[in-house]
Design a protein around this motif. Structure first.
Motif, short mmCIF file in Angstrom:
data_model
loop_
_atom_site.label_atom_id
_atom_site.label_comp_id
_atom_site.label_asym_id
_atom_site.label_seq_id
_atom_site.Cartn_x
_atom_site.Cartn_y
_atom_site.Cartn_z
N GLN A 147 0.89 -1.15 0.11
CA GLN A 147 0.08 -0.04 -0.05
C GLN A 147 0.78 1.30 0.08
O GLN A 147 1.75 1.34 0.67
N ILE A 148 0.67 2.08 -0.78
CA ILE A 148 1.60 3.33 -1.07
C ILE A 148 0.68 4.58 -0.58
O ILE A 148 1.26 5.79 -0.45
N PHE A 149 -0.55 4.56 -0.54
CA PHE A 149 -1.41 5.61 0.12
C PHE A 149 -2.88 4.99 0.59
O PHE A 149 -3.25 4.17 -0.12
N ASN A 150 -3.02 5.65 1.61
CA ASN A 150 -4.48 5.08 2.03
C ASN A 150 -5.00 6.19 3.11
O ASN A 150 -4.55 7.01 3.78
N THR A 151 -6.33 6.47 2.63
CA THR A 151 -7.16 7.37 3.43
C THR A 151 -8.37 6.78 3.77
O THR A 151 -8.56 5.51 3.23
N ASP A 152 -9.34 7.59 4.38
CA ASP A 152 -10.78 6.85 4.58
C ASP A 152 -11.63 6.73 3.28
O ASP A 152 -12.52 6.28 3.25
N ARG A 153 -10.99 7.48 2.33
CA ARG A 153 -11.62 7.59 1.10
C ARG A 153 -11.32 6.63 -0.21
O ARG A 153 -12.11 6.20 -1.10
N CYS A 154 -10.03 6.41 -0.11
CA CYS A 154 -9.23 5.80 -1.16
C CYS A 154 -7.94 4.85 -0.75
O CYS A 154 -7.36 5.48 0.32
N SER A 155 -7.49 4.26 -1.40
CA SER A 155 -6.23 3.52 -1.13
C SER A 155 -5.64 3.09 -2.57
O SER A 155 -6.32 2.85 -3.54
N ILE A 156 -4.12 3.07 -2.66
CA ILE A 156 -3.35 3.06 -3.76
C ILE A 156 -2.26 1.86 -3.62
O ILE A 156 -1.58 1.78 -2.36
N TRP A 157 -2.36 0.72 -4.22
CA TRP A 157 -1.60 -0.25 -4.15
C TRP A 157 -0.54 -0.57 -5.31
O TRP A 157 -1.09 -0.31 -6.36
N ALA A 158 0.74 -0.86 -5.07
CA ALA A 158 1.54 -1.34 -6.00
C ALA A 158 1.64 -2.81 -6.09
O ALA A 158 1.79 -3.11 -4.92
N ALA A 159 1.62 -3.37 -7.26
CA ALA A 159 1.62 -4.73 -7.44
C ALA A 159 2.49 -5.19 -8.22
O ALA A 159 2.82 -4.78 -9.29
#
Length: 124
Positions: free
Chosen positions: A46-58
């Motif tokens: 996980q490279i970014f996380n808030t209560d509204r969205c999340s960004i994952w690098a795979a």
């Protein structure tokens, strides 16, 4: 950008899972910060996380694929970074050569059809 909408095929499979009484986990832990999540097909973090969205690098290893799954309540977008990946649904496959968004409830999987590691971002 391409968008894939939920289809009656997806709805039918979800109804079958619900009717079978199989356990369903609606939420994941809130924070994976600082951890690489090892998977049989590669890894993600996980490279970014808030209560509204999340960004994952795979990272998807050659010849490997993510299991077919859906997110019941959230849309997901996939952005290729490198490698050769197909995004599959219950009805068709499309090459991940641009950002692709799948609506909530769409069953999907990614498969590395190349000979080197493939990388993509997932925005949820």
């Amino acid at each position: 950008m391409m968008r894939i909408a939920r289809h009656s095929t997806d709805i039918n499979v979800l109804e079958q899972i619900t009717a079978a009484g199989l356990p369903v986990r609606e939420r994941q832990p809130d924070d994976y910060a600082g951890y690489a999540v090892l998977k049989p097909w590669g890894y993600e973090f996980q490279i970014f996380n808030t209560d509204r969205c999340s960004i994952w690098a795979a990272c998807l290893r050659p010849g490997q694929s993510v299991s077919m799954h859906c997110h019941r309540t959230k849309q997901a977008s996939f952005l290729p970074l490198g490698g050769d990946v197909d995004l599959k649904t219950l009805r068709f496959a499309v090459h991940l050569d641009r950002m692709i968004t799948v609506d909530a409830g769409v069953f999907h999987s990614q498969e590395n059809i190349g000979k080197t590691d493939a990388f993509f971002l997932e925005y949820e």
